[in-house]
Design a protein around this motif. Structure first.
Motif, PDB file in Angstrom:
ATOM      1  N   ARG A 127       0.832  -1.117  -0.038  1.00  0.00           N
ATOM      2  CA  ARG A 127       0.173   0.151  -0.035  1.00  0.00           C
ATOM      3  C   ARG A 127       0.953   1.197   0.011  1.00  0.00           C
ATOM      4  NH1 ARG A 127      -2.912  -3.058   3.731  1.00  0.00           N
ATOM      5  NH2 ARG A 127      -1.735  -1.907   5.425  1.00  0.00           N
ATOM      6  N   ILE A 128       0.675   2.264  -0.789  1.00  0.00           N
ATOM      7  CA  ILE A 128       1.415   3.508  -1.108  1.00  0.00           C
ATOM      8  C   ILE A 128       0.551   4.544  -1.099  1.00  0.00           C
ATOM      9  CG2 ILE A 128       2.829   4.626  -2.580  1.00  0.00           C
ATOM     10  CD1 ILE A 128       3.891   2.041  -3.563  1.00  0.00           C
ATOM     11  N   GLN A 129       1.213   5.621  -0.399  1.00  0.00           N
ATOM     12  CA  GLN A 129       0.241   7.156  -0.155  1.00  0.00           C
ATOM     13  C   GLN A 129       1.282   7.844  -0.706  1.00  0.00           C
ATOM     14  OE1 GLN A 129      -1.084   7.389   3.718  1.00  0.00           O
ATOM     15  NE2 GLN A 129      -2.583   5.764   3.569  1.00  0.00           N
ATOM     16  N   ILE A 130       1.008   8.754  -1.643  1.00  0.00           N
ATOM     17  CA  ILE A 130       1.716   9.886  -2.136  1.00  0.00           C
ATOM     18  C   ILE A 130       1.212  11.254  -2.025  1.00  0.00           C
ATOM     19  CG2 ILE A 130       2.637  10.543  -4.386  1.00  0.00           C
ATOM     20  CD1 ILE A 130       2.402   7.765  -5.436  1.00  0.00           C
ATOM     21  N   GLY A 131       1.928  12.226  -1.559  1.00  0.00           N
ATOM     22  CA  GLY A 131       1.524  13.519  -1.198  1.00  0.00           C
ATOM     23  C   GLY A 131       1.886  14.380  -2.428  1.00  0.00           C
ATOM     24  N   THR A 132       2.088  15.537  -2.297  1.00  0.00           N
ATOM     25  CA  THR A 132       2.174  16.487  -3.411  1.00  0.00           C
ATOM     26  C   THR A 132       3.617  17.371  -3.215  1.00  0.00           C
ATOM     27  OG1 THR A 132       1.019  18.325  -2.207  1.00  0.00           O
ATOM     28  CG2 THR A 132      -0.273  17.057  -3.718  1.00  0.00           C
ATOM     29  N   ILE A 133       3.903  17.579  -4.256  1.00  0.00           N
ATOM     30  CA  ILE A 133       5.269  18.382  -4.333  1.00  0.00           C
ATOM     31  C   ILE A 133       5.196  19.418  -3.749  1.00  0.00           C
ATOM     32  CG2 ILE A 133       7.249  19.114  -5.666  1.00  0.00           C
ATOM     33  CD1 ILE A 133       6.636  17.024  -7.774  1.00  0.00           C
ATOM     34  N   SER A 134       5.956  19.847  -2.624  1.00  0.00           N
ATOM     35  CA  SER A 134       6.055  21.267  -1.926  1.00  0.00           C
ATOM     36  C   SER A 134       6.808  22.284  -2.728  1.00  0.00           C
ATOM     37  CB  SER A 134       6.515  21.038  -0.711  1.00  0.00           C
ATOM     38  OG  SER A 134       8.032  20.726  -0.739  1.00  0.00           O
ATOM     39  N   ARG A 135       6.570  23.564  -2.240  1.00  0.00           N
ATOM     40  CA  ARG A 135       7.478  24.595  -3.078  1.00  0.00           C
ATOM     41  C   ARG A 135       8.967  24.226  -2.874  1.00  0.00           C
ATOM     42  NH1 ARG A 135       6.738  29.797   1.238  1.00  0.00           N
ATOM     43  NH2 ARG A 135       7.564  28.531   2.863  1.00  0.00           N
ATOM     44  N   PHE A 136       9.479  23.528  -2.116  1.00  0.00           N
ATOM     45  CA  PHE A 136      10.991  23.224  -1.946  1.00  0.00           C
ATOM     46  C   PHE A 136      11.348  21.984  -2.826  1.00  0.00           C
ATOM     47  CE2 PHE A 136       9.564  25.003   2.211  1.00  0.00           C
ATOM     48  CZ  PHE A 136       9.955  26.250   2.109  1.00  0.00           C
ATOM     49  N   GLY A 137      10.348  21.484  -3.550  1.00  0.00           N
ATOM     50  CA  GLY A 137      10.684  20.400  -4.303  1.00  0.00           C
ATOM     51  C   GLY A 137      10.830  19.070  -3.856  1.00  0.00           C
ATOM     52  N   LEU A 138      10.093  19.018  -2.579  1.00  0.00           N
ATOM     53  CA  LEU A 138      10.081  17.616  -1.990  1.00  0.00           C
ATOM     54  C   LEU A 138       8.721  16.846  -2.027  1.00  0.00           C
ATOM     55  CD1 LEU A 138      11.712  18.995   1.418  1.00  0.00           C
ATOM     56  CD2 LEU A 138      12.970  17.628  -0.539  1.00  0.00           C
ATOM     57  N   LEU A 139       8.776  15.579  -2.239  1.00  0.00           N
ATOM     58  CA  LEU A 139       7.500  14.971  -2.267  1.00  0.00           C
ATOM     59  C   LEU A 139       7.599  13.599  -0.997  1.00  0.00           C
ATOM     60  CD1 LEU A 139       5.067  13.741  -3.994  1.00  0.00           C
ATOM     61  CD2 LEU A 139       6.553  12.376  -5.077  1.00  0.00           C
ATOM     62  N   GLU A 140       6.367  13.816  -0.332  1.00  0.00           N
ATOM     63  CA  GLU A 140       6.464  12.750   0.570  1.00  0.00           C
ATOM     64  C   GLU A 140       5.675  11.760   0.370  1.00  0.00           C
ATOM     65  OE1 GLU A 140       5.077  14.858   4.057  1.00  0.00           O
ATOM     66  OE2 GLU A 140       7.032  15.927   4.434  1.00  0.00           O
TER      67      GLU A 140
END
Length: 800
Positions: free
Chosen positions: A373-386
């Motif tokens: 199971r995988i949960q993907i967030g959004t890319i922040s303004r700093f270029g990080l994806l959690e």
């Protein structure tokens, strides 16, 4: 091609690789040092209950105690508990010293102990039985809606134990009631044996051990899309084949043995180089960029470096292309390395919002095929994806590697002067704190001791004079940099050995190096059921609403016809030849029977009269045929496959039955009038006609086409009208010559109609003509136009 490769030549390390289209997609390694405990069932003892954490610590026989949260306590343990306050707490349910049955949910990792649960899950090939949790019922998400509905009906008919649930796995799709009931009975018997074994012994001990890596792989990954399972160890191969024969007998032919005497299995399949890349810190991309993986205690950090990636019109396009390729590779590496927990990805900065959303969608698409199971967030303004990924097992690196004793997992070590100065500072503190110390011994690596003796000799001498202490420096070759030790000795004790004899040697533990087998022995050891799986019965296909619509519209039949007709042209030619051969033989037998009947029952005059009437009735049809020269040319170009379409065949079914009737009647006068020699030649001419009429289903109009052409020259054949021959022969030659070259079957089919047609028009006036004169006229005239076709008939009959 999908293969499961099992490398078990060395017992201390078993490697399993799943290869799809020559690319490594999954890797699992189990060693004697890091044996998997997930799924094992223990009888443990509650050592401590923490109300603040709402959890309890359980001693189940390992060095580190297990962690049991309150939400993982089964309902059966809460039945007799009474709440001391407003609600029920863990201290009301569990008490110190209480013995319970627990199962390992997560492996030990770092300083954390294993996560335990009292909800037991017994895994099978087609399902997972939860014997003490009636609420856990479900079906795998990968099963389609049509199969899901049929499985729901089957689950309602399964006889289940009390307070138990059932989860259907992906492999359970398409199984009938008998097969599922068979596995439910096996798992329920296993649960009864676990409870019986737990009552006989005191905690802590191992009750049931999960299957080894080979059996787990066959149970979880052996599916219909798997082409083969290749094993290079004979004993492992026999155990795997025995398991498959009991549980998955329809896959028994896919288990294969590989002889590794020449070279290893992974090298033979070109997988060894891909396995080595799994343990590397950096992964290179095709564009020249690199991906760096750094695991930490809390999360796994992934960094993307553009490096030599220069594709793109500007920096924004270059960053987008690099991130797009990196997203696909990261999804594959997460599954390959089995990285779980929290993952943070540092993408290259992109200013466009559209590009950021495109990278997020690409990441979701690339991870859609992952079992976890995988949960993907959004890319922040700093270029990080959690993102987070379910931890199915410990990662490949954790199962093979261990913490570095030199750096203690930091990844860096101090320099030699820095370490020497830190030793000197600790030496000064030790001399100041204790006045009774008379001797101090320092041991470290050779380079550190050398630095102290040479560069810091004066400082050491000052300490000896100031504190009246003897300082001994021993270079220890067994001690790795940056390790060191400082030992103190009082003045009353005297050493009776030399200084070099005081060097301490390391003591190795055989179990730590994997040389000693300290595996736990489970009370119940059962890898597969004692009875074999029942044979699967053929299930009638379920009719769905869409299937009924397709059947009414004829869409399903067209799709099947397209698939079945891809490779049929060559097969149909051979089939038609065989059918024609059998039909020709039957036709010859029928001809002989018809000859005898015609000679005994019917007079010659009546037969000739019927033939003349039918010849006249065929004349209007012949006129219509002369108006269709284009159809003749098409038929000449397609001598074999004249009627390729189904529509033409359906329209020509009715005239197909009438054609042989006319030929049969035309044959009868010929059989009576001609001698035996001519009777033997007729079957040769019959074979091409049958090829055109029956297998190709030609219409009735094509038969009189040829007969009309043959009738005109036959009526002009007698010697009384020699002048008319060139007029009628010249058009006949124009028509028959192009037919004879592309296909030899047209004149063959008309040969039967020629002979009766010759006698029909001329016998109207002289009815009393003898039958002996007719064959003379016919044989002399028919030999010229039929010379080349008959030669072809002989060659074809010889082939038949």
């Amino acid at each position: 091609m999908n293969h499961i490769l099992i490398n078990a030549t060395h017992s201390e390390e078993v490697r399993v690789a799943i290869v799809k289209n020559k690319k490594l997609t999954s890797l699992n390694i189990e060693t004697s040092l890091n044996q998997k405990n997930k799924g094992n069932i223990y009888k443990g003892r509650i050592s401590r209950v923490e109300q603040s954490l709402e959890a309890a610590f359980v001693d189940y026989g390992k060095d580190k105690q297990g962690f049991l949260p309150f939400k993982e306590v089964a309902e059966t343990l809460k039945e007799n508990a009474k709440a001391s306050g407003d609600k029920l707490t863990i201290s009301d349910v569990l008490k110190e010293g209480q013995e319970i049955i627990v199962q390992v949910e997560k492996e030990e990792r770092g300083n954390k102990g294993a996560a335990l649960s009292t909800y037991t899950n017994l895994a099978g090939a087609y399902m997972i039985l939860t014997p003490n949790n009636a609420k856990s019922n479900g079906i795998s998400r990968q099963i389609t809606s049509t199969d899901r509905q049929s499985l729901k009906e089957i689950i309602g008919k399964i006889v289940m134990p009390e307070n138990s649930g059932l989860i259907i796995r992906t492999a359970g799709s398409g199984k009938n009631l008998e097969e599922l009931q068979w596995e439910v009975d096996y798992l329920s018997e296993l649960w009864k044996s676990i409870n019986a074994a737990a009552e006989n012994r005191k905690a802590p001990f191992l009750i049931y051990q999960e299957s080894d890596i080979v059996i787990r792989t066959l149970r979880d990954y052996l599916r219909e899309d798997t082409d083969s399972v290749i094993i290079d160890d004979l004993a492992t191969f026999q155990n795997a084949k025995e398991f498959v024969s009991f549980v998955l007998p329809h896959y028994i032919d896919r288990i294969k043995h590989f002889d590794s005497s020449g070279h290893s299995l992974f090298n033979h399949m070109n997988v060894e180089s891909q396995v080595k890349s799994v343990f590397e810190r950096e992964v290179s991309l095709r564009t020249g960029a690199t991906i760096v993986f750094d695991p930490t205690e809390a999360l796994t950090a992934i960094d993307i470096n553009s490096a030599r990636a220069t594709k793109g019109a500007d920096i924004e396009e270059t960053a987008y292309n690099t991130n797009l390729e990196a997203a696909k590779e990261i999804a594959a590496q997460l599954q390959l390395r089995d990285i779980g927990g929290l993952v943070v990805i540092d993408f290259i900065d992109m200013t466009s919002e559209e590009h950021r959303k495109a990278i997020e969608k690409a990441m979701e698409k690339a991870t859609s095929s992952d079992r976890a199971r995988i949960q993907i967030g959004t890319i922040s303004r700093f270029g990080l994806l959690e993102m987070s990924r379910q931890r199915l097992m410990s990662s490949v690196a954790e199962s093979v590697e261990r913490t570095c004793p030199a750096c203690d997992g930091r990844g860096t070590v101090p320099t030699v002067p820095n370490l020497a100065l830190s030793i000197l500072r600790q030496l000064e503190d030790g001399c100041n704190t204790s006045n009774q110390t008379q001797k101090i011994t320092i041991q470290s690596s050779v380079d550190v001791i050398t630095y102290l003796l040479n560069e810091k000799r004066n400082n050491i001498g000052q300490l000896e004079v100031k504190h009246e202490v003897k300082i001994t420096l021993l270079p220890n070759p067994y001690m790795q940099f940056p390790n060191f030790s400082i030992s103190k000795q009082a003045g009353s004790k005297k050493s009776h050995h030399k200084s070099y004899q005081g060097i301490s040697k390391p003591q190795y533990n055989l179990a730590e190096n994997g040389l000693e087998d300290n595996a736990e022995i489970a009370a119940i050891n059962s890898n597969h059921p004692t009875t074999r799986k029942p044979n699967q019965k053929k299930v009638k296909p379920s009719f769905s609403f869409m299937g009924m619509i397709k059947s009414t519209l004829g869409l399903g039949d067209k799709e099947q016809d397209k698939k079945s007709n891809k490779k049929q042209p060559n097969k149909n030619q051979n089939r038609n030849r065989n059918k024609n051969q059998n039909r020709n033989r039957n036709r010859n037998q029928n001809q002989n029977q018809n000859q005898n009947k015609a000679q005994n029952n019917k007079p010659q005059n009546k037969q000739q009269g019927k033939q003349s009437n039918r010849a006249q009735s065929n004349k209007p049809q012949n006129k219509q045929q002369n108006n269709k020269p284009q159809q003749k040319e098409k038929e000449k170009e397609n001598p074999k496959n004249v009627v390729p379409k189904d529509k033409e065949i359906k329209a020509q079914v009715q005239p197909k039955e009438q054609a042989p009737k006319a030929t049969a009647e035309n044959k009868k006068p010929q059989q009576q009038q001609k001698p035996k020699e001519n009777l033997q030649e007729k079957p040769k001419n019959v074979t091409p006609k049958e090829k055109e009429v029956k297998p190709q289903a030609q219409p009735k109009e094509q038969v009189p086409k040829v007969t009309q052409e043959n009738k005109k020259p036959q009526q002009q054949e007698p010697k009384e009208n020699p002048q008319e021959k060139p007029k009628s022969v010249t058009p006949k030659d124009k028509e028959t010559k192009p037919q004879a070259q592309p296909k030899e079957q047209a004149p063959k089919a008309t040969a039967e109609n020629k002979k009766p047609a010759k006698a029909l028009p001329k016998n109207k006036k002289p009815v009393e003509v003898k039958s002996e004169e007719k064959p003379k006229v016919q044989t002399g005239n028919t030999a010229k136009p039929e010379a080349s076709p008959n030669d072809g008939n002989k060659s074809q009959d010889g082939d038949v």
